[in-house]
Design a protein around this motif. Sequence first.
Motif, short mmCIF file in Angstrom:
data_model
loop_
_atom_site.label_atom_id
_atom_site.label_comp_id
_atom_site.label_asym_id
_atom_site.label_seq_id
_atom_site.Cartn_x
_atom_site.Cartn_y
_atom_site.Cartn_z
N THR A 81 0.88 -1.32 -0.10
CA THR A 81 0.06 -0.13 0.06
C THR A 81 0.66 1.26 -0.01
N PHE A 82 1.59 1.30 1.04
CA PHE A 82 2.64 2.59 1.09
C PHE A 82 3.58 2.85 -0.33
N PRO A 83 4.23 1.74 -0.68
CA PRO A 83 4.98 2.09 -1.96
C PRO A 83 4.18 2.57 -3.13
N ILE A 84 2.93 2.01 -3.20
CA ILE A 84 1.91 2.30 -4.36
C ILE A 84 1.54 3.81 -4.07
N ALA A 85 1.20 4.10 -2.88
CA ALA A 85 1.16 5.68 -2.57
C ALA A 85 2.09 6.58 -3.04
N ALA A 86 3.07 5.97 -2.63
CA ALA A 86 4.34 6.86 -2.94
C ALA A 86 4.49 7.19 -4.39
N ALA A 87 4.47 6.20 -5.27
CA ALA A 87 4.34 6.33 -6.45
C ALA A 87 3.42 7.28 -6.98
N ILE A 88 2.05 6.95 -6.65
CA ILE A 88 0.86 7.95 -6.94
C ILE A 88 1.22 9.38 -6.50
N ALA A 89 1.93 9.65 -5.29
CA ALA A 89 2.41 11.15 -4.86
C ALA A 89 3.30 11.53 -5.92
N THR A 90 4.21 10.70 -6.33
CA THR A 90 5.22 11.32 -7.48
C THR A 90 4.43 11.89 -8.58
N LEU A 91 3.63 10.93 -9.27
CA LEU A 91 2.72 11.13 -10.41
C LEU A 91 2.03 12.59 -10.04
N MET A 92 1.24 12.61 -8.88
CA MET A 92 0.76 13.70 -8.48
C MET A 92 1.63 15.35 -8.52
N VAL A 93 2.81 15.03 -7.98
CA VAL A 93 3.69 16.22 -8.48
C VAL A 93 3.87 16.65 -9.97
N ILE A 94 3.86 15.74 -10.56
CA ILE A 94 4.40 15.58 -12.05
C ILE A 94 3.10 16.59 -12.72
N VAL A 95 1.85 15.76 -12.48
CA VAL A 95 0.47 16.67 -13.04
C VAL A 95 0.42 17.76 -12.60
#
Length: 359
Positions: A81-95
Amino acid sequence: MRIESNLNTTIIEQANQQPKRSWRQWLIGNPLQTADMPHQTISKTVGLAVFASDALSSTAYATQEIMMILALAGSGALSYTFPIAAAIATLMVIVTVSYEQTIHAYPGGGGAYIVARDNLGELPAQTAGAALLTDYILTVAVSISSGVAQIVSAFPVLYGYRVIIAVSLVLLVMLINLRGVKESGKVFAIPTYIFIGLMFTTVGTGLFRYLTGTLGMVVNPPESAITSTAVAVTPFLLLHAFASGTSAMTGIEAISNGITAFREPRSKNAGITLIWMLVILSSLFIGISFLSGAIGTVPSEAETVISQLSRTVFGGQGILYLAVIAGTAVILVMAANTAFADFPRLGALHAGDGFLPRQ
């Protein structure tokens, strides 16, 4: 002279008499003139409440959406759960950085619709615009439903009245918005900042207790909504969980669509508000996802992840727990307000291009 004096007195009395207000005026106020639009603009603090409540509210259900998919492979898979959330947060920054650039390049608003129209052509623009308009409608349904789920988690006796409560809340948000964006912003600003304060208090307290070894696990966890099967942890399962978790990014585009609602300088104010939203959203999403794994939360329809987290962090269903549930339910209802604030603006752009009926 006497007749003229009486006539003047009558005119003054008529001028002082207030016209009777109809039930519509009592309910939604006086009609707003188009010429008054500059006076309906909002500040950055109010803009965060109006346009970012959708994105901020996604922290209430995004982590649970990830866990729902991972639970198919058993409780052991929830550690992803946490690693996936971290990846989504990275995508969030890019967007978010991309939208921040869009705000300055297209200060008239419109977001993805305007960018696609000017750079890719009519068909891609209409595809993006139609998708956003549909998304705004779905945002109302998802946000209100999730808000009702929070209420039911704290008060299970209301489970059978979920639909009635949800429809009533949609009508309430509609009624508030009929009074104008400025007034609705003032109404929603205070609950938004209360929610932010409560969630940072919950995450901060949870992290402190985790670091000091006093956090513990969820007491009396609810029955899981997912029956574990023999599904293995495959790249497809992880990508499926990632896709479900990207619901955390719902509403990021709202500020770029509603630039015209901000005070001058519009682009600067909208851009700053967008960065504020990113910092708050990513911090809460990462914190909730980490703590949910640490305390062993269970994805369930009977009790939300936020409910399990808050009662574990605060040691029961006390005042702070109820405050978090109430604040979360309110912010989720307010998330529907983003659709009411942005749908008309995006629809106006479509209408200006001749793809929707004009006034």
